[in-house]
Design a protein around this motif. Sequence first.
Motif, PDB file in Angstrom:
ATOM      1  N   ALA A  71      -0.569  10.767  -9.463  1.00  0.00           N
ATOM      2  CA  ALA A  71       0.128  10.226  -8.301  1.00  0.00           C
ATOM      3  C   ALA A  71      -0.388  10.863  -7.019  1.00  0.00           C
ATOM      4  O   ALA A  71      -0.666  12.063  -6.963  1.00  0.00           O
ATOM      5  N   HIS A  72      -0.567  10.031  -5.982  1.00  0.00           N
ATOM      6  CA  HIS A  72      -0.950  10.449  -4.640  1.00  0.00           C
ATOM      7  C   HIS A  72      -2.419  10.860  -4.518  1.00  0.00           C
ATOM      8  O   HIS A  72      -2.811  11.420  -3.491  1.00  0.00           O
ATOM      9  N   LEU A  73      -3.243  10.596  -5.523  1.00  0.00           N
ATOM     10  CA  LEU A  73      -4.637  11.016  -5.470  1.00  0.00           C
ATOM     11  C   LEU A  73      -5.532   9.854  -5.023  1.00  0.00           C
ATOM     12  O   LEU A  73      -5.459   8.751  -5.559  1.00  0.00           O
ATOM     13  N   TYR A  74      -6.384  10.130  -4.039  1.00  0.00           N
ATOM     14  CA  TYR A  74      -7.338   9.160  -3.516  1.00  0.00           C
ATOM     15  C   TYR A  74      -8.750   9.727  -3.657  1.00  0.00           C
ATOM     16  O   TYR A  74      -8.943  10.957  -3.640  1.00  0.00           O
ATOM     17  N   ALA A  75      -9.736   8.837  -3.761  1.00  0.00           N
ATOM     18  CA  ALA A  75     -11.140   9.248  -3.796  1.00  0.00           C
ATOM     19  C   ALA A  75     -11.926   8.368  -2.826  1.00  0.00           C
ATOM     20  O   ALA A  75     -11.718   7.157  -2.757  1.00  0.00           O
ATOM     21  N   VAL A  76     -12.840   8.990  -2.081  1.00  0.00           N
ATOM     22  CA  VAL A  76     -13.683   8.289  -1.107  1.00  0.00           C
ATOM     23  C   VAL A  76     -15.140   8.589  -1.446  1.00  0.00           C
ATOM     24  O   VAL A  76     -15.519   9.753  -1.634  1.00  0.00           O
ATOM     25  N   THR A 108     -15.171  12.551  -2.065  1.00  0.00           N
ATOM     26  CA  THR A 108     -14.125  13.403  -1.495  1.00  0.00           C
ATOM     27  C   THR A 108     -12.781  12.999  -2.076  1.00  0.00           C
ATOM     28  O   THR A 108     -12.439  11.817  -2.090  1.00  0.00           O
ATOM     29  N   LEU A 109     -12.025  13.973  -2.563  1.00  0.00           N
ATOM     30  CA  LEU A 109     -10.692  13.757  -3.127  1.00  0.00           C
ATOM     31  C   LEU A 109      -9.636  14.124  -2.101  1.00  0.00           C
ATOM     32  O   LEU A 109      -9.770  15.110  -1.361  1.00  0.00           O
ATOM     33  N   ILE A 110      -8.565  13.329  -2.042  1.00  0.00           N
ATOM     34  CA  ILE A 110      -7.479  13.543  -1.092  1.00  0.00           C
ATOM     35  C   ILE A 110      -6.155  13.527  -1.824  1.00  0.00           C
ATOM     36  O   ILE A 110      -5.898  12.632  -2.645  1.00  0.00           O
ATOM     37  N   ASP A 111      -5.312  14.517  -1.548  1.00  0.00           N
ATOM     38  CA  ASP A 111      -3.937  14.546  -2.046  1.00  0.00           C
ATOM     39  C   ASP A 111      -3.053  13.904  -0.979  1.00  0.00           C
ATOM     40  O   ASP A 111      -2.933  14.418   0.126  1.00  0.00           O
ATOM     41  N   GLY A 112      -2.438  12.755  -1.320  1.00  0.00           N
ATOM     42  CA  GLY A 112      -1.630  12.028  -0.349  1.00  0.00           C
ATOM     43  C   GLY A 112      -0.399  12.768   0.118  1.00  0.00           C
ATOM     44  O   GLY A 112       0.259  12.334   1.073  1.00  0.00           O
ATOM     45  N   ARG A 113      -0.073  13.895  -0.505  1.00  0.00           N
ATOM     46  CA  ARG A 113       1.078  14.710  -0.066  1.00  0.00           C
ATOM     47  C   ARG A 113       0.659  15.767   0.946  1.00  0.00           C
ATOM     48  O   ARG A 113       1.518  16.466   1.506  1.00  0.00           O
ATOM     49  N   GLN A 114      -0.651  15.915   1.170  1.00  0.00           N
ATOM     50  CA  GLN A 114      -1.155  16.903   2.121  1.00  0.00           C
ATOM     51  C   GLN A 114      -2.122  16.191   3.074  1.00  0.00           C
ATOM     52  O   GLN A 114      -3.339  16.243   2.900  1.00  0.00           O
TER      53      GLN A 114
END
Length: 412
Positions: free
Chosen positions: A273-278, A285-291
Amino acid sequence: MKCLEMSSVRHMYDKELYPDSHPAHQLTRDPDFSYNLACQLPHFLKEKKIELGETDKVFAAEWISEDEVVAGTKCNKIFVVDVTNGSVAEIPTLRTINTQRSDDVCGIHSIAVSPEKQLVATGGRNPNELGVYRLPEWEPLAVGEGHADWLFDVRWISNNVFVSGSRDSTMAAWDVSSCRHESKPSLLAEEAQAIEPAHRFCNVLAQHHGTEGEKVRSLAFDPHGCMLGSLQTNPFSATVHFWDTYTFQQVGKIDMPYCVENVCMEADDTWNAHLYAVGSRSHVTLIDGRQLYRPASSFKSLDRDCGVRSLKFNSYILSMGTGAGHLYFYDLRAGSYLDIEASSHGSARVCSLKTSQGWLRHDTVYRDFFTGYPEPPNALYTHCYSPARTKIFVAGGPLPLGLYGNYAGIWQ
């Protein structure tokens, strides 16, 4: 190890053969078992090429059932592929009644299937328009015009609402619930003629106008956090903006550390949950949608000069298609690429699927610049897992600008 492999193979067959109520599907809902299955899957896959004829690059694809995939091409064609027998049927594109056919054909960059797999939203006959079809007969439901330039991406955020992003720096949310369905014949026609739709319009719920010159390159929806990410780029930078899908208000943004060729983004709809990849030219690049103040981490692409062209999550495995024709698998738990089993010398090779040659048109561009050289590899602009997560549709075409060709295959 052999017992584990045999168990995984048996489970894959059971998921394909039996309905959702079968224990094989229930077991997949266990995160640890799903992770193990995702780790094993790439080692069992074999390529089955799909012949698309003399069409240009495949930019987008989605599964609409366990046996069918819909794909869109750079030459503005939409195909439905039956993976059981390799047959291909073309779907006529839609356009609004108020516009003429545009000579600026940029292709079908995005295809999105609604959560209940009843509707498909995609690009229209003209590059700034979109069309919505009702499954399974591919009946035209609605068309939409709200962008002034190429449509780059479409994502459903509910069964009736989807969001689109465009090269004109705008995003729009569309509601199809008020579009009444009219019974029409199936559009799975043999001829490849675009036809007139019913001229019903999607309602625009909200629209956001971004910074001029900053195109909306890709969208990703996290169903766990009800948050939408939009990858917005210009020649010098790339930023991911985050939006509350209930209010369509921005809740944060993150500047990407690698600014060259950021062309794809994906949100995990499985376990993370809340994990994005670009994907960019050199890194993922990985992004935590909670931060929403900095990226979580980045790792290098193994084909750095050719770029990351497509991304998909499968449990804790992130797969990536590159411009060099490779499909790699990154283990998010281990923080490393999946390896093939180590040899007797103690070394291990990175697990990857290498696509075979597709079809390439030997036209003037090819003869002037590529004659005498090996044919360039196919960039993997799209790949997607079947609903049972046992097959991968992989597609694309030649990476060099000006070359006309395609590749499509089922790995199963």
